[in-house]
Design a protein around this motif. Structure first.
Motif, PDB file in Angstrom:
ATOM      1  N   ASN A   1       0.813  -1.230   0.000  1.00  0.00           N
ATOM      2  CA  ASN A   1       0.000   0.000   0.000  1.00  0.00           C
ATOM      3  C   ASN A   1       0.844   1.276   0.000  1.00  0.00           C
ATOM      4  O   ASN A   1       0.497   2.263   0.656  1.00  0.00           O
ATOM      5  N   ASN A   2       1.927   1.263  -0.749  1.00  0.00           N
ATOM      6  CA  ASN A   2       2.767   2.455  -0.835  1.00  0.00           C
ATOM      7  C   ASN A   2       2.353   3.405  -1.957  1.00  0.00           C
ATOM      8  O   ASN A   2       2.732   4.570  -1.941  1.00  0.00           O
ATOM      9  N   LEU A   3       1.584   2.898  -2.936  1.00  0.00           N
ATOM     10  CA  LEU A   3       1.057   3.782  -3.975  1.00  0.00           C
ATOM     11  C   LEU A   3      -0.322   4.286  -3.565  1.00  0.00           C
ATOM     12  O   LEU A   3      -0.574   5.492  -3.548  1.00  0.00           O
ATOM     13  N   TYR A   4      -1.208   3.350  -3.256  1.00  0.00           N
ATOM     14  CA  TYR A   4      -2.542   3.664  -2.743  1.00  0.00           C
ATOM     15  C   TYR A   4      -2.657   3.141  -1.313  1.00  0.00           C
ATOM     16  O   TYR A   4      -2.100   2.086  -0.985  1.00  0.00           O
ATOM     17  N   LYS A   5      -3.382   3.856  -0.489  1.00  0.00           N
ATOM     18  CA  LYS A   5      -3.529   3.443   0.907  1.00  0.00           C
ATOM     19  C   LYS A   5      -4.318   2.146   1.032  1.00  0.00           C
ATOM     20  O   LYS A   5      -4.119   1.370   1.964  1.00  0.00           O
ATOM     21  N   ASN A   6      -5.257   1.952   0.086  1.00  0.00           N
ATOM     22  CA  ASN A   6      -6.063   0.733   0.107  1.00  0.00           C
ATOM     23  C   ASN A   6      -5.981   0.071  -1.270  1.00  0.00           C
ATOM     24  O   ASN A   6      -6.821   0.286  -2.131  1.00  0.00           O
ATOM     25  N   THR A   7      -4.949  -0.707  -1.476  1.00  0.00           N
ATOM     26  CA  THR A   7      -4.735  -1.373  -2.758  1.00  0.00           C
ATOM     27  C   THR A   7      -5.568  -2.639  -2.812  1.00  0.00           C
ATOM     28  O   THR A   7      -5.442  -3.516  -1.954  1.00  0.00           O
ATOM     29  N   THR A   8      -6.424  -2.731  -3.822  1.00  0.00           N
ATOM     30  CA  THR A   8      -7.315  -3.893  -3.929  1.00  0.00           C
ATOM     31  C   THR A   8      -6.900  -4.870  -5.014  1.00  0.00           C
ATOM     32  O   THR A   8      -7.317  -6.028  -5.009  1.00  0.00           O
ATOM     33  N   LEU A   9      -6.052  -4.416  -5.972  1.00  0.00           N
ATOM     34  CA  LEU A   9      -5.635  -5.302  -7.056  1.00  0.00           C
ATOM     35  C   LEU A   9      -4.273  -4.877  -7.586  1.00  0.00           C
ATOM     36  O   LEU A   9      -4.040  -3.701  -7.851  1.00  0.00           O
ATOM     37  N   VAL A  10      -3.385  -5.853  -7.730  1.00  0.00           N
ATOM     38  CA  VAL A  10      -2.096  -5.647  -8.390  1.00  0.00           C
ATOM     39  C   VAL A  10      -1.926  -6.798  -9.375  1.00  0.00           C
ATOM     40  O   VAL A  10      -1.854  -7.957  -8.977  1.00  0.00           O
TER      41      VAL A  10
ATOM     42  N   GLY B   1     -10.289   3.662  -5.099  1.00  0.00           N
ATOM     43  CA  GLY B   1     -11.264   4.015  -6.134  1.00  0.00           C
ATOM     44  C   GLY B   1     -10.645   4.405  -7.462  1.00  0.00           C
ATOM     45  O   GLY B   1     -11.330   4.917  -8.344  1.00  0.00           O
ATOM     46  N   LYS B   2      -9.345   4.170  -7.642  1.00  0.00           N
ATOM     47  CA  LYS B   2      -8.642   4.553  -8.873  1.00  0.00           C
ATOM     48  C   LYS B   2      -8.137   3.321  -9.613  1.00  0.00           C
ATOM     49  O   LYS B   2      -7.954   2.250  -9.041  1.00  0.00           O
ATOM     50  N   LYS B   3      -7.886   3.511 -10.910  1.00  0.00           N
ATOM     51  CA  LYS B   3      -7.314   2.461 -11.751  1.00  0.00           C
ATOM     52  C   LYS B   3      -6.058   3.022 -12.408  1.00  0.00           C
ATOM     53  O   LYS B   3      -6.079   4.135 -12.934  1.00  0.00           O
ATOM     54  N   ALA B   4      -4.988   2.249 -12.377  1.00  0.00           N
ATOM     55  CA  ALA B   4      -3.703   2.786 -12.840  1.00  0.00           C
ATOM     56  C   ALA B   4      -2.893   1.761 -13.616  1.00  0.00           C
ATOM     57  O   ALA B   4      -3.005   0.553 -13.399  1.00  0.00           O
ATOM     58  N   TRP B   5      -2.074   2.301 -14.517  1.00  0.00           N
ATOM     59  CA  TRP B   5      -1.076   1.512 -15.237  1.00  0.00           C
ATOM     60  C   TRP B   5       0.303   1.997 -14.822  1.00  0.00           C
ATOM     61  O   TRP B   5       0.511   3.191 -14.623  1.00  0.00           O
ATOM     62  N   MET B   6       1.241   1.051 -14.710  1.00  0.00           N
ATOM     63  CA  MET B   6       2.592   1.418 -14.303  1.00  0.00           C
ATOM     64  C   MET B   6       3.618   0.656 -15.142  1.00  0.00           C
ATOM     65  O   MET B   6       3.488  -0.549 -15.353  1.00  0.00           O
ATOM     66  N   GLU B   7       4.622   1.389 -15.602  1.00  0.00           N
ATOM     67  CA  GLU B   7       5.763   0.782 -16.273  1.00  0.00           C
ATOM     68  C   GLU B   7       6.998   0.999 -15.398  1.00  0.00           C
ATOM     69  O   GLU B   7       7.221   2.096 -14.877  1.00  0.00           O
ATOM     70  N   VAL B   8       7.750  -0.066 -15.186  1.00  0.00           N
ATOM     71  CA  VAL B   8       8.926  -0.043 -14.317  1.00  0.00           C
ATOM     72  C   VAL B   8      10.191  -0.096 -15.165  1.00  0.00           C
ATOM     73  O   VAL B   8      10.287  -0.897 -16.100  1.00  0.00           O
TER      74      VAL B   8
END
Length: 229
Positions: A96-105, A124-131
């Motif tokens: 939970n370092n990106l969102y306080k309440n992470t429901t899906l990774v 309540g957000k949806k995000a894409w991440m490239e590492v």
């Protein structure tokens, strides 16, 4: 993330992207042919005589007994395992370092004709991440890429598209070492990537850089560092 069985060695040479010759501590027959877990150039760190750290495989059927995963540059221990950044970021996301309440990774999820490292839902957000793993350091400054990467440019462009379509979008630069002053794109090596990163930042894509706490036996995300675009 932790490695299972780490041994030390001395780097000799790297005849191609995939293997290196290393004098391995405790081995009678040296040098050993080892697998290099990074297909990047890494010329500034893989120099003859450098102390390297290898993970010993528990698979007896492998052609190579060891994976080269870390190298000592002066007094700075650098993780150069190209799989490590995604592993530590997944741990970081699930904590939970990106969102306080992470429901899906979800790793390696497809978006259009691109495949991003992570799709995340939380707060309540949806995000894409490239590492992007960063192993190039000059005078305390971290740079990426160490070689031209059209694939990296494509990922940045697709994150801009995702942001325009209403998603959160992140570029996570994982600097595989500590004691870094700041991150900046490697304009000299690939100006197109630097331009794409500036465009992404202007479009609302969040560009983040974190250094890592690296030990002989593992690596973890440490703290956020400044970015100069």
């Amino acid at each position: 993330m932790k490695y299972k069985n780490i041994v030390k060695g001395k780097f000799i040479e790297r005849p191609n992207r995939f293997i290196a010759y290393v004098d391995v501590e405790g081995e009678e027959n040296n040098p050993q042919t080892v697998h290099v877990k990074n297909t990047g150039r890494c010329k500034e760190i893989l120099v003859p005589g450098a102390t390297v750290y290898l993970e010993k495989s528990d698979n007896p059927n492998r052609k190579t007994k060891y994976d080269l995963v870390k190298v000592l540059k002066g007094e700075r221990l650098i993780n150069m395992d190209s799989q490590a950044p995604n592993k530590v970021v997944e741990e970081w996301l699930r904590d939970n370092n990106l969102y306080k309440n992470t429901t899906l990774v979800k790793a390696e999820k497809k978006y259009g004709d691109s495949r991003f490292d992570f799709y995340i839902e939380g707060d309540g957000k949806k995000a894409w991440m490239e590492v992007k793993g960063v192993t190039l350091e000059k005078d305390g400054v971290a740079l990426f890429p160490d070689a031209p990467s059209e694939r990296a440019v494509k990922h940045v462009e697709h994150l801009i598209k995702a942001k325009k379509e209403g998603y959160d979008a992140y570029i996570m630069l994982v600097i595989q070492m500590t004691d870094i002053q700041y991150f900046t794109p490697n304009v000299e090596t690939h100006p197109k990537f630097a331009e794409a990163l500036i465009e992404a930042d202007a479009a609302g894509v969040k560009v983040m850089a974190y250094d890592c706490y690296v030990t002989e036996h593992g690596m973890m995300i440490n703290e956020q560092i400044p970015i100069k675009l």
